[in-house]
Scaffold this motif. Structure first.
Motif, PDB file in Angstrom:
ATOM      1  N   GLU A  23      15.335  -0.922   9.709  1.00 37.32           N
ATOM      2  CA  GLU A  23      15.931  -1.100   8.395  1.00 37.32           C
ATOM      3  C   GLU A  23      15.173  -2.126   7.552  1.00 37.32           C
ATOM      4  OE1 GLU A  23      18.527   0.736   7.418  1.00 37.32           O
ATOM      5  OE2 GLU A  23      18.631   1.730   9.377  1.00 37.32           O
ATOM      6  N   ASP A  24      14.206  -2.813   8.167  1.00 39.38           N
ATOM      7  CA  ASP A  24      13.439  -3.795   7.396  1.00 39.38           C
ATOM      8  C   ASP A  24      12.308  -3.082   6.676  1.00 39.38           C
ATOM      9  OD1 ASP A  24      15.022  -5.648   8.597  1.00 39.38           O
ATOM     10  OD2 ASP A  24      13.567  -6.186  10.153  1.00 39.38           O
ATOM     11  N   PRO A  25      11.951  -3.576   5.478  1.00 41.35           N
ATOM     12  CA  PRO A  25      10.772  -3.004   4.836  1.00 41.35           C
ATOM     13  C   PRO A  25       9.566  -3.281   5.725  1.00 41.35           C
ATOM     14  CG  PRO A  25      11.813  -4.714   3.466  1.00 41.35           C
ATOM     15  CD  PRO A  25      12.568  -4.667   4.728  1.00 41.35           C
ATOM     16  N   HIS A  26       8.898  -2.238   6.126  1.00 41.91           N
ATOM     17  CA  HIS A  26       7.740  -2.466   6.994  1.00 41.91           C
ATOM     18  C   HIS A  26       6.658  -1.428   6.714  1.00 41.91           C
ATOM     19  CE1 HIS A  26      10.031   0.480   9.501  1.00 41.91           C
ATOM     20  NE2 HIS A  26       8.834   0.915   9.784  1.00 41.91           N
ATOM     21  N   VAL A  27       5.460  -1.777   7.098  1.00 43.61           N
ATOM     22  CA  VAL A  27       4.362  -0.829   7.014  1.00 43.61           C
ATOM     23  C   VAL A  27       4.203  -0.214   8.393  1.00 43.61           C
ATOM     24  CG1 VAL A  27       1.922  -0.537   6.503  1.00 43.61           C
ATOM     25  CG2 VAL A  27       3.233  -2.313   5.328  1.00 43.61           C
TER      26      VAL A  27
END
Ligand SMILES: Cc1ncc(C[n+]2csc(CCOP(=O)(O)OP(=O)(O)O)c2C)c(N)n1
Ligand SMILES: [Mg+2]
Lengths: 557, 177
Positions: free
Chosen positions: B78-82
């Motif tokens: 759920e975290d913004p990640h690449v």
């Protein structure tokens, strides 16, 4: 610091306060034995490696210290496996050190080489294959730390022969620092307040305690919390002894073969405060029907246990003792008349009974007499079978660390070697093994060990010429078709004991029970009492598969 | 649902076996597992994509945390990640279809890294959707062989800086507790 790796190991053992090692030698582990010989540590040579782990585990349970055992590579190591798994399932702190073939030969299928770290990965809390002698002092130190802290468990060190023989310059580290291992002892203060609230508001609370309470030494605080709240206390099988069963608030064991009124009470409570338990399937009965009216609070040091089996309304990660200490000041004395009255009613309506069947000597009765004669204060180790459940239900445990049994794995052959460990840990205590003819035959070679060390252990062997617990399963679930449960060719156990130089007594009638128990208690010698009982005895109550805790099968008469 | 776990572990022999063994033994479904060194040579990072409901994933994280060699577990789903995967696809490429294939390669900003008489090896990186898309675009030409790395991922922004800072705090060790 001119010492070998093996000597460094012994040095750490001494620093850890190890006084006794259980073990069995062989080629690959000889460097370790060579170093052990020059130390004040006592070695107990068992008759089978499995017994070495069981004895170390019994020692750990009776003393609260870490148990230690040695074995050689290959078959020595594989013989340990059942013992390690047994300790793992019951969260018992044991450090196991195995010899291994020299590092240059590891991976070549050398003589007596087996990948013991691979084999034991899922049944140890952690394990090590030592490849560099410089790491050895740190590893041994860590092993003890990991075994006894957090949720305890067995740790294995596999030590190749050349590493043990190499020069080890490394000092023993003064403290252990493992960045991936920081067990949480202190509970979250907000959750503890919420727990206090929940308990104070509850009308029908039950405190439900397991082995974690004993592991953390929280029994005195548990008693205070229970008395303050006037909350009845039920236990799991490994929780026996955490709360005195002669206390008015004691319900005894719940579960598949729990006490009838205890099982009913759990089904009626409005708050179930589980502490140091893991809600395993032997305890809950059908999960979806378990404690239907209860809000469940669950305290455990292992976060993975919380929410694993039952839905939890109030999760709290922490050590039982630390959490209870923080909880206690938040509580105030409660008067609790209605619920305790209801509990009394349940006790009258659903008492613990064993019916009329069976033979002349009733095992339940014998264990009750033993409980009275030892005032519930002896250390009792058991094997696995009907006799284990009767011990749990009828002895009446009053002190922690006095019920020593393979609870999670259900390992036959555990009781007698565990008793050897327990007796060596607590020589001043009377140690009884409650066993069956099947289980005893899996560990009876240790009669030699007990004789050799003059351990006056008392063995109460219920001989029904059968694997009666399995027979009971066949009775209820397999059309009473009894296969592979009868022993033809059991030895004469009395003469067996005598052959080792121990005392053997046989009980065939009820009036012989008390004199035999008395003689065993007074004679100061290793004694085996063989009690002939009927194979038709059943363990009651029994919660059938898929049923709720209060849907028990009870004796008919 | 698929979850992406970022797992920091001790860079030691046997750690992968412990993690893989845990998944097998407890019946968790690994979609992919990628492991490699980090900026700190004593620590490896595993990126594990695992399928399961909330309860299962919670158990997976807690069980991973119990391994002594596991330093930190984060569910970064759920975290913004690449998130990136790399794929190598060896595809049939007769001269008459090469132009078409090269167009596809261009659209996906992929690269051709090997050429033979009648095949090409195409290298592409991207998130799972993109990799799936290029795979299906090339499939009609006939994929001879394919190798995918499994996802690796980093959380965007400053939050990812945990390696030195928070490692020893109580909070990281019991994160999922
Ligand atoms: C090592 C092992 N093998 C098999 C079992 C399955 N099992 C459970 S109870 C039991 C019968 C035990 O017989 P005995 O020790 O005579 O006890 P009884 O039930 O007759 O009192 C068996 C075989 C087990 N628990 N452990
Ligand atoms: Mg029997």
């Amino acid at each position: 610091m001119a010492r070998t790796g093996a000597q460094a190991v012994i040095e750490v053992l001494l620093q850890e306060g190890v006084e006794i090692v259980f073990g069995y030698p062989g080629g690959a582990v000889l460097p370790l034995y060579h170093a052990l010989a020059d130390s004040p540590i006592k070695h107990i040579l068992v008759r089978h490696e499995q017994s070495a782990v069981h004895a170390a585990s019994g020692y750990a349970r009776a003393s609260g210290k870490v148990g230690v055992c040695f074995a050689t590579s290959g078959p020595g190591a594989t013989n340990l496996v059942t013992g390690i798994a047994t300790a793992y399932m019951d969260s018992i702190p044991v450090v196991v050190i195995t010899g291994q073939v020299p590092t240059s030969m590891v991976g070549t299928d050398a003589f007596q080489e087996v990948d013991v770290t691979g084999i034991t990965m899922p049944i140890t809390k952690h394990n090590y294959l030592v490849k560099d002698v410089a790491e050895l002092p740190r590893i041994v130190k860590e092993a003890f730390y990991i075994a006894r802290t957090g949720r305890p468990g067995p740790v294995l060190i596999d030590l190749p022969r050349d590493v043990a023989l190499s020069l080890c310059e490394e000092p023993i580290p003064s403290k252990v620092e493992i960045r991936g291992y920081k067990p949480t002892y202190k509970g979250h203060p907000g959750q503890i307040r919420a727990l206090a609230d929940l308990l104070l508001k509850s009308e029908r609370p039950i405190i439900f305690v397991g082995g974690g309470v004993i592991a953390s030494g929280a029994e005195d605080l548990l008693l205070k919390v229970a008395e303050t709240l006037q909350a009845p206390v039920a236990t799991t099988l490994p929780g026996l002894g955490a709360f005195p069963e002669d206390h008015p608030l004691s319900l005894g064991m719940v579960g598949l073969h729990g006490k009838p009124y205890a099982n009913h009470a759990v089904m009626e409570c409005d708050v179930l405060f589980g502490i140091g338990v893991r809600f395993d399937d032997r305890v809950t009965g059908a999960l979806e029907k378990f404690a239907p009216q209860a809000k469940i609070a669950h305290v455990d040091i292992d976060p993975a246990e919380i929410g694993k089996n039952v839905r939890v309304d109030l999760p709290l990660v922490g050590d039982a003792r630390t959490v209870l200490a923080d909880l206690l000041p938040l509580l105030k004395p409660v008067k609790r008349e209605a619920w305790l009255k209801r509990i009394k009613q349940l006790q009258e309506e659903f008492p613990l009974t064993y019916g009329r069947g069976g033979g002349d000597v009733r095992p339940q009765w014998v264990i009750q007499r033993l409980g009275e004669m030892t005032r519930g204060r002896a250390i009792i180790t058991t094997d696995v079978g009907q006799h284990q459940m009767w011990a749990a239900l009828y002895y009446g445990f009053t002190r922690p660390r006095t019920f020593i049994s393979s609870c999670g794995l259900g390992t036959m052959g555990y009781g007698f070697p565990a008793a050897i460990g327990a007796k060596l840990a607590r020589p001043e205590e009377m140690v009884w093994v409650i066993t069956g003819d099947g289980s005893f035959q899996m560990g009876m070679a240790e009669l030699g060990t007990a004789m050799e060390h003059e351990l006056p252990i008392k063995i109460l062997l219920f001989n029904n010429q059968s694997l009666a617990m399995v027979r009971q399963l066949q009775h209820f679930y397999y059309e009473a078709k009894y296969t592979a449960v009868h022993f033809h060719g059991n030895p004469d156990f009395v003469r067996l004991a005598e052959a080792y130089g121990a005392v053997g007594l046989r009980v065939t009638r009820q009036e012989e029970v008390i004199p035999a128990l008395k003689e065993a208690m007074d004679n100061g010698r290793l004694t085996l009492i063989e009690c002939l009982i009927s194979e038709e005895e059943m363990v009651y109550p029994m919660v059938p598969v898929g049923a709720a805790l209060n849907e028990m099968i009870l004796p008919q008469d | 649902m698929k979850h992406t776990l970022a797992v920091l572990v001790e860079n030691r022999p046997g750690v992968l076996t412990r993690v893989a063994g845990l998944f097998a033994r407890r019946g968790y479904n690994i979609e992919s597992l990628a492991v490699g060194p980090t900026e700190n040579p004593s620590i490896s990072r595993m990126t594990i994509v695992v399928e399961g409901d909330e309860r299962t994933i919670e158990q997976v994280c807690k069980q991973l945390n119990k391994l002594i060699d596991v330093i930190k577990v984060s569910d970064i789903t759920e975290d913004p990640h690449v998130g990136r995967e790399l794929v190598l696809i060896k595809v049939n490429a007769e001269p008459q279809v090469r132009g078409e294939i090269m167009q596809i390669v261009e659209i996906f900003r992929a690269r051709i890294v090997d050429v033979s008489r009648d095949t090409l090896i195409i290298e592409a990186t991207g998130d799972e959707d993109k990799i799936n898309a290029i795979e299906s675009a090339l499939r009609p030409f006939g994929i001879r062989e394919m190798a995918r790395t499994g996802k690796i991922a980093l959380v965007r922004g400053a939050r990812g800086k945990v390696l030195e800072a928070g490692l020893n705090s109580q909070e990281t060790a019991t994160q999922t507790g």
